[in-house]
Design a protein around this motif. Sequence first.
Motif, PDB file in Angstrom:
ATOM      1  N   GLU A 203      41.995  78.793  56.073  1.00  0.00           N
ATOM      2  CA  GLU A 203      41.405  78.271  54.835  1.00  0.00           C
ATOM      3  C   GLU A 203      40.345  79.193  54.235  1.00  0.00           C
ATOM      4  N   ASN A 204      40.559  79.540  52.972  1.00  0.00           N
ATOM      5  CA  ASN A 204      39.502  80.173  52.195  1.00  0.00           C
ATOM      6  C   ASN A 204      38.716  79.022  51.551  1.00  0.00           C
ATOM      7  N   GLY A 205      39.441  78.154  50.818  1.00  0.00           N
ATOM      8  CA  GLY A 205      38.811  76.926  50.341  1.00  0.00           C
ATOM      9  C   GLY A 205      38.804  76.765  48.829  1.00  0.00           C
ATOM     10  N   PHE A 206      38.196  75.682  48.370  1.00  0.00           N
ATOM     11  CA  PHE A 206      38.132  75.403  46.934  1.00  0.00           C
ATOM     12  C   PHE A 206      37.211  76.406  46.239  1.00  0.00           C
ATOM     13  N   ARG A 207      37.713  76.970  45.153  1.00  0.00           N
ATOM     14  CA  ARG A 207      36.998  78.046  44.473  1.00  0.00           C
ATOM     15  C   ARG A 207      36.085  77.502  43.376  1.00  0.00           C
TER      16      ARG A 207
ATOM     17  N   ALA B  73      46.999  81.603  66.685  1.00  0.00           N
ATOM     18  CA  ALA B  73      46.688  81.631  65.248  1.00  0.00           C
ATOM     19  C   ALA B  73      46.485  80.212  64.721  1.00  0.00           C
ATOM     20  N   VAL B  74      47.268  79.272  65.246  1.00  0.00           N
ATOM     21  CA  VAL B  74      47.122  77.870  64.839  1.00  0.00           C
ATOM     22  C   VAL B  74      45.798  77.315  65.377  1.00  0.00           C
ATOM     23  N   GLU B  75      45.528  77.608  66.640  1.00  0.00           N
ATOM     24  CA  GLU B  75      44.305  77.093  67.282  1.00  0.00           C
ATOM     25  C   GLU B  75      43.047  77.668  66.620  1.00  0.00           C
ATOM     26  N   ALA B  76      43.011  78.956  66.421  1.00  0.00           N
ATOM     27  CA  ALA B  76      41.835  79.576  65.803  1.00  0.00           C
ATOM     28  C   ALA B  76      41.729  79.149  64.339  1.00  0.00           C
ATOM     29  N   GLY B  77      42.878  78.882  63.724  1.00  0.00           N
ATOM     30  CA  GLY B  77      42.885  78.408  62.336  1.00  0.00           C
ATOM     31  C   GLY B  77      42.193  77.060  62.195  1.00  0.00           C
ATOM     32  N   ALA B  78      42.360  76.218  63.213  1.00  0.00           N
ATOM     33  CA  ALA B  78      41.693  74.912  63.196  1.00  0.00           C
ATOM     34  C   ALA B  78      40.176  75.109  63.225  1.00  0.00           C
ATOM     35  N   LEU B  79      39.734  76.090  63.986  1.00  0.00           N
ATOM     36  CA  LEU B  79      38.299  76.402  64.042  1.00  0.00           C
ATOM     37  C   LEU B  79      37.816  76.928  62.687  1.00  0.00           C
TER      38      LEU B  79
ATOM     39  N   ARG C 185      39.012  76.257  59.755  1.00  0.00           N
ATOM     40  CA  ARG C 185      38.929  75.136  58.809  1.00  0.00           C
ATOM     41  C   ARG C 185      37.686  74.294  59.084  1.00  0.00           C
ATOM     42  N   GLU C 186      37.439  74.018  60.357  1.00  0.00           N
ATOM     43  CA  GLU C 186      36.311  73.178  60.742  1.00  0.00           C
ATOM     44  C   GLU C 186      34.976  73.823  60.325  1.00  0.00           C
ATOM     45  N   LEU C 187      34.810  75.079  60.684  1.00  0.00           N
ATOM     46  CA  LEU C 187      33.557  75.777  60.364  1.00  0.00           C
ATOM     47  C   LEU C 187      33.358  75.882  58.856  1.00  0.00           C
ATOM     48  N   ASN C 188      34.442  76.163  58.167  1.00  0.00           N
ATOM     49  CA  ASN C 188      34.395  76.332  56.719  1.00  0.00           C
ATOM     50  C   ASN C 188      33.926  75.041  56.035  1.00  0.00           C
TER      51      ASN C 188
ATOM     52  N   SER D 198      29.850  87.304  59.092  1.00  0.00           N
ATOM     53  CA  SER D 198      29.194  86.008  59.244  1.00  0.00           C
ATOM     54  C   SER D 198      30.092  84.875  58.733  1.00  0.00           C
ATOM     55  N   HIS D 199      31.201  85.229  58.119  1.00  0.00           N
ATOM     56  CA  HIS D 199      32.087  84.223  57.523  1.00  0.00           C
ATOM     57  C   HIS D 199      32.927  83.511  58.598  1.00  0.00           C
TER      58      HIS D 199
END
Length: 352
Positions: free
Chosen positions: A160-164, A276-282, A284-287, A53-54
């Motif tokens: 992105e994992n993000g701010f912990r 990988a760059v394109e899906a990475g943008a997604l 980051r956005e979802l996160n 679900s992540h």
Amino acid sequence: MKKIFSLFVLAMMVLVLAACGGGNDEASEGSASEGEGSGETKTIRAGIGLNDSHPQYLALLEWKKIVEEKTDGAIKVETYHSSQLGDDRAMTEALQLGSQEVTIPSTAPIANFVPEYSVFDFPFLFPNEQVADKVLDGEVGQKFLDKLEDQNLVGLAYWENGFRDVTNSERAIESASDFEGLKLRTMENDLHLDAFKALGANPTPMAFGELFTAMQQGTVDGQENPIPTIYLQGFYEVQDYVSTTHHIYSPFVFLMSKEFFDGLTEEQQTIVTEAAVEAGALNRELNREAVAEYADELKAEGMNYNEVSPEARAEMVKIVQPVLDEYAEKIGKETVQEVYDAVAEAEAELAE
Ligand code: TK8
């Protein structure tokens, strides 16, 4: 004679079309590991530690879709979540050995392979996500990806994992002194371990896959991870307090086995990298969208949620500073300075 030749060409075309059709069917059924005629179907096993679900997994599915479409089925991607193939460190080792093709770990465990990666886990290095994007997607980020090659790894992009933030079952973290004696799970990274020791906590490194049970059984009091993970992995079921320390921005690195990457055609290498760059943008956005929403969900689940003040954060930095100095020495002061300079430059550019 001419007519016979035309018939022959027609027959060949029918055969070729039939063969292509068959190949595609097999690929989409997932049964083909070897293709026929024009080339092999290459299968990628892509594994991550988080659950399905992540945003990381949703973005991985997007990567799979792009890669399979653009390679016309010549590359097939199998996705695995929830540490089904192992934890970050074990999967990275599997990539080195060529027994797995893709994984997307946090930078912290990557430091076990390339020590310089610890710099990304210096507390409060990145002030916000936009600065992180600029640095990681820029020259400095690329330099770090290049360092992976010696380890038989290819870094395709930063995700992105993000701010912990810290969760635990004992108390709200409002100031640095609240870490005192807390049994905290950390990622498998020496800098994390030493920084939490400096704060007075009692840290234990542990694979992510073992964390939920460890909290449930009280082996540890708490852990630290970004809000989406805390919510989507159900940590609120076994933790009472969440405090927005935001102490580290954890990047993910999209890794591919070098052996596998080198075996791809140049065109395929471009496809997997751009995807990988394109899906990475997604990712980051979802996160980023998820953080505010999931913070509310955590409160709704009954967690005690507190914002950590800038003063308390400043106090934490002061305490861990000697640890950072020590690691800057180990990693190389110039490398660390280069990253901090890139952060300052990105901040200035964004302020314009
Ligand atoms: C998932 C890990 C995880 C990380 C951790 O594979 O271990 O705490 O934050 O999300 O990369």
